[in-house]
Design a protein around this motif. Structure first.
Motif, PDB file in Angstrom:
ATOM      1  N   SER A 177      81.455 -30.612 -30.478  1.00 38.16           N
ATOM      2  CA  SER A 177      82.663 -29.787 -30.443  1.00 38.16           C
ATOM      3  C   SER A 177      83.804 -29.609 -31.303  1.00 38.16           C
ATOM      4  O   SER A 177      84.648 -28.992 -31.455  1.00 38.16           O
ATOM      5  N   ALA A 178      83.961 -31.098 -31.784  1.00 37.43           N
ATOM      6  CA  ALA A 178      85.019 -31.327 -32.774  1.00 37.43           C
ATOM      7  C   ALA A 178      84.456 -30.942 -34.047  1.00 37.43           C
ATOM      8  O   ALA A 178      85.649 -30.947 -35.138  1.00 37.43           O
ATOM      9  N   LEU A 179      83.550 -30.548 -34.443  1.00 37.47           N
ATOM     10  CA  LEU A 179      82.766 -30.207 -35.713  1.00 37.47           C
ATOM     11  C   LEU A 179      83.187 -28.589 -36.035  1.00 37.47           C
ATOM     12  O   LEU A 179      83.309 -27.655 -35.116  1.00 37.47           O
ATOM     13  N   ASP A 180      83.240 -28.164 -37.263  1.00 42.32           N
ATOM     14  CA  ASP A 180      83.293 -26.808 -37.699  1.00 42.32           C
ATOM     15  C   ASP A 180      82.071 -25.953 -37.461  1.00 42.32           C
ATOM     16  O   ASP A 180      81.048 -26.764 -37.189  1.00 42.32           O
ATOM     17  N   PRO A 181      82.158 -24.761 -37.211  1.00 46.89           N
ATOM     18  CA  PRO A 181      81.050 -24.026 -36.760  1.00 46.89           C
ATOM     19  C   PRO A 181      79.662 -24.221 -37.695  1.00 46.89           C
ATOM     20  O   PRO A 181      78.627 -24.491 -36.969  1.00 46.89           O
ATOM     21  N   GLY A 237      80.646 -34.187 -40.026  1.00 46.58           N
ATOM     22  CA  GLY A 237      79.145 -33.962 -39.666  1.00 46.58           C
ATOM     23  C   GLY A 237      78.479 -35.268 -40.006  1.00 46.58           C
ATOM     24  O   GLY A 237      77.673 -35.681 -39.232  1.00 46.58           O
ATOM     25  N   MET A 238      78.780 -35.787 -41.060  1.00 49.65           N
ATOM     26  CA  MET A 238      78.115 -37.136 -41.359  1.00 49.65           C
ATOM     27  C   MET A 238      78.469 -38.334 -40.437  1.00 49.65           C
ATOM     28  O   MET A 238      77.774 -39.101 -40.104  1.00 49.65           O
ATOM     29  N   GLN A 239      79.986 -38.248 -40.183  1.00 50.25           N
ATOM     30  CA  GLN A 239      80.173 -39.272 -39.070  1.00 50.25           C
ATOM     31  C   GLN A 239      79.667 -39.164 -37.663  1.00 50.25           C
ATOM     32  O   GLN A 239      79.264 -40.017 -37.044  1.00 50.25           O
ATOM     33  N   THR A 262      78.813 -26.979 -39.605  1.00 49.62           N
ATOM     34  CA  THR A 262      78.402 -28.315 -39.195  1.00 49.62           C
ATOM     35  C   THR A 262      77.931 -28.449 -38.014  1.00 49.62           C
ATOM     36  O   THR A 262      76.716 -28.982 -37.736  1.00 49.62           O
ATOM     37  N   ARG A 263      78.534 -28.023 -37.063  1.00 54.47           N
ATOM     38  CA  ARG A 263      78.069 -27.953 -35.524  1.00 54.47           C
ATOM     39  C   ARG A 263      76.713 -27.230 -35.421  1.00 54.47           C
ATOM     40  O   ARG A 263      75.610 -27.970 -34.973  1.00 54.47           O
ATOM     41  N   GLY A 264      76.384 -26.070 -36.291  1.00 53.78           N
ATOM     42  CA  GLY A 264      75.017 -25.452 -36.194  1.00 53.78           C
ATOM     43  C   GLY A 264      74.087 -26.419 -36.638  1.00 53.78           C
ATOM     44  O   GLY A 264      72.841 -26.515 -36.291  1.00 53.78           O
ATOM     45  N   GLU A 265      74.338 -27.171 -37.819  1.00 56.83           N
ATOM     46  CA  GLU A 265      73.573 -28.184 -38.612  1.00 56.83           C
ATOM     47  C   GLU A 265      73.057 -29.259 -37.608  1.00 56.83           C
ATOM     48  O   GLU A 265      72.023 -29.811 -37.603  1.00 56.83           O
ATOM     49  N   MET A 266      74.187 -29.924 -36.861  1.00 57.22           N
ATOM     50  CA  MET A 266      73.866 -30.991 -36.166  1.00 57.22           C
ATOM     51  C   MET A 266      73.075 -30.463 -34.835  1.00 57.22           C
ATOM     52  O   MET A 266      72.316 -31.287 -34.294  1.00 57.22           O
ATOM     53  N   GLN A 267      73.084 -29.406 -34.329  1.00 56.64           N
ATOM     54  CA  GLN A 267      72.302 -28.912 -33.452  1.00 56.64           C
ATOM     55  C   GLN A 267      70.826 -28.790 -33.612  1.00 56.64           C
ATOM     56  O   GLN A 267      69.996 -29.249 -33.100  1.00 56.64           O
ATOM     57  N   ASP A 268      70.708 -28.551 -34.928  1.00 53.66           N
ATOM     58  CA  ASP A 268      69.130 -28.318 -35.665  1.00 53.66           C
ATOM     59  C   ASP A 268      68.792 -29.773 -35.808  1.00 53.66           C
ATOM     60  O   ASP A 268      67.450 -29.903 -35.583  1.00 53.66           O
ATOM     61  N   GLU A 269      69.704 -30.849 -36.151  1.00 56.32           N
ATOM     62  CA  GLU A 269      69.400 -32.057 -36.495  1.00 56.32           C
ATOM     63  C   GLU A 269      68.789 -32.749 -35.092  1.00 56.32           C
ATOM     64  O   GLU A 269      67.866 -33.306 -34.989  1.00 56.32           O
TER      65      GLU A 269
END
Length: 393
Positions: A193-197, A168-170, A199-206
């Motif tokens: 899509s390569a992130l775990d669920p 997620g940080m990458q 982390t993916r949700g966190e990136m969507q929020d970000e």
């Protein structure tokens, strides 16, 4: 909203016989018929759409639908066979490679699925790489990289190598690199899509947080309908190189054009997509200074209401009255609505998702719905919400 990107009649054919394949397509042949006749693949089938400045536009579809081909045509990583791509009025589908490089350097950045970071460079060096290509000197690159890393919450990791960071940080570094160039357009191809669920949700929020702040024009590719519904101002769903339906997330859930779209949306939590403005049942109200208790009761009887909202002369809700209180007051000879008006009532705006309003019904009142000007748009009863969620596509 002004238009940032306009795509007109875009066609992409993969293969050496693209001229013959293009002729067949224009004669009305299907994707399979073109493949059988020429061995060529129809990647995009006469795609036309407009994307607004500052819009987060999602393109969805299954594997092979043409979504990645479309986004790569926007920055000419793939050259279209025919058609036009206008960015700020300039047809970039037909500019030379020198001009296209300038456009990529200044106007368009891309965030990839697999991060695309240089493992031998530090996080700050990765973020500043686009500026290096542009010719920005080292000190200014470093300053801009640190500023952008702060935006995505990674300023403390500036001098670490990417391998020290989580997935997620990458991806945040990849996003920071795209932002560092101050490009007006971000293309994001399956970026999460390569992130775990989690982390993916966190990136969507970000991404939503950053978009609210920066107002970039973002074209986001995804195969996940939940992700598309969460992120997109509008969504284009593709199949066999063509757009099947284009609309808001709510449009796709409430008014799917065919079984293909229904299949895409059937697992979506409708309460997270449908907005309050779509389920308003009654728009009638009483106006302070004009309506009396007797006229108010007449309105309620005509519209079969147990509750009705009272608005001021600017059409803003200021109170709510109950039918039984109107009837009781009328028997007592009262006519002033203010004497029986309740001022503690639930209020919500038209753009709120249904999932966010359930708790407001604890008072037992229908919700007063307002627009961006705080003007009364109508009311929504609990039964309206349950009915809208219970209706199948």
């Amino acid at each position: 909203m002004s238009t940032k990107i306009v795509i007109e009649n875009l066609i992409k054919i993969y293969g050496k016989k693209h001229i013959a394949a293009l002729k067949l397509f224009r004669e009305g042949k299907t994707r399979d018929e073109i493949l059988q006749s020429t061995g060529n693949v129809l990647g995009l089938a006469d795609v036309s759409l407009e994307i607004g400045k500052g819009e987060l536009f999602v393109i969805m579809g299954l594997s092979g639908s043409g979504k990645s081909t479309l986004v790569r045509c926007i920055n000419r990583l793939i050259n279209p066979t025919s058609g036009h791509i206008y960015i700020d009025g300039e047809d970039i589908a037909h500019v030379d490679e020198k001009r296209m490089r300038e456009i990529r350097l200044k106007k368009i950045s891309m965030v990839f699925q697999r991060f695309g970071l240089f493992p031998h460079k530090t996080v700050a060096e990765n973020v500043g790489y686009g500026l290096k290509i542009r010719g920005v000197d080292t000190s200014h690159r470093r300053q801009k990289a640190l500023e952008t890393l702060e935006v995505v919450g990674l300023e403390k990791w500036a001098d670490y190598k990417p391998t020290s960071l989580s997935g997620g940080m990458q991806q945040r570094v990849g996003l920071a690199r795209a932002l560092a160039t101050d490009a007006e357009i971000l293309l994001m191809d399956e970026a999460f899509s390569a992130l775990d669920p989690l982390t993916r949700g966190e990136m969507q929020d970000e991404l939503l947080r950053l978009q609210k702040e920066l107002q970039k024009t973002i074209v986001f590719i995804s195969h996940d309908m939940q992700e598309g519904m969460k992120l997109g101002d509008r969504i284009a769903v593709m199949k066999d190189g063509a757009i099947v339906q284009l609309g808001t997330p709510e449009d796709l859930v409430i008014n799917p054009v065919n079984d293909y779209i229904k299949g895409f949306t059937e697992e979506v939590n409708s309460a997270q997509v449908i907005r309050v403005g779509s389920v308003i049942s009654k728009k009638v109200s009483l106006k302070i200074g004009q309506d009396s208790i007797s006229s108010g009761l007449k309105k309620m009887l005509n519209h079969n209401l147990q509750f009705i909202y009272v608005v001021d002369d600017q059409n803003k809700p200021i109170g709510l009255v109950k039918k039984k209180n109107l009837e009781s007051s009328l028997k007592q000879g009262k006519e002033d609505i203010k004497t029986i008006m309740e001022t503690d009532f639930p209020i919500v705006d038209t753009y709120t998702c249904l999932e966010d309003i359930f708790y407001l019904y604890k008072q037992g009142f229908p919700l007063a719905v307002i627009d961006e000007k705080k003007e009364f748009q109508g009311m929504v009863k609990a039964v309206d919400v349950l009915t809208s969620l219970g209706e199948p596509n």
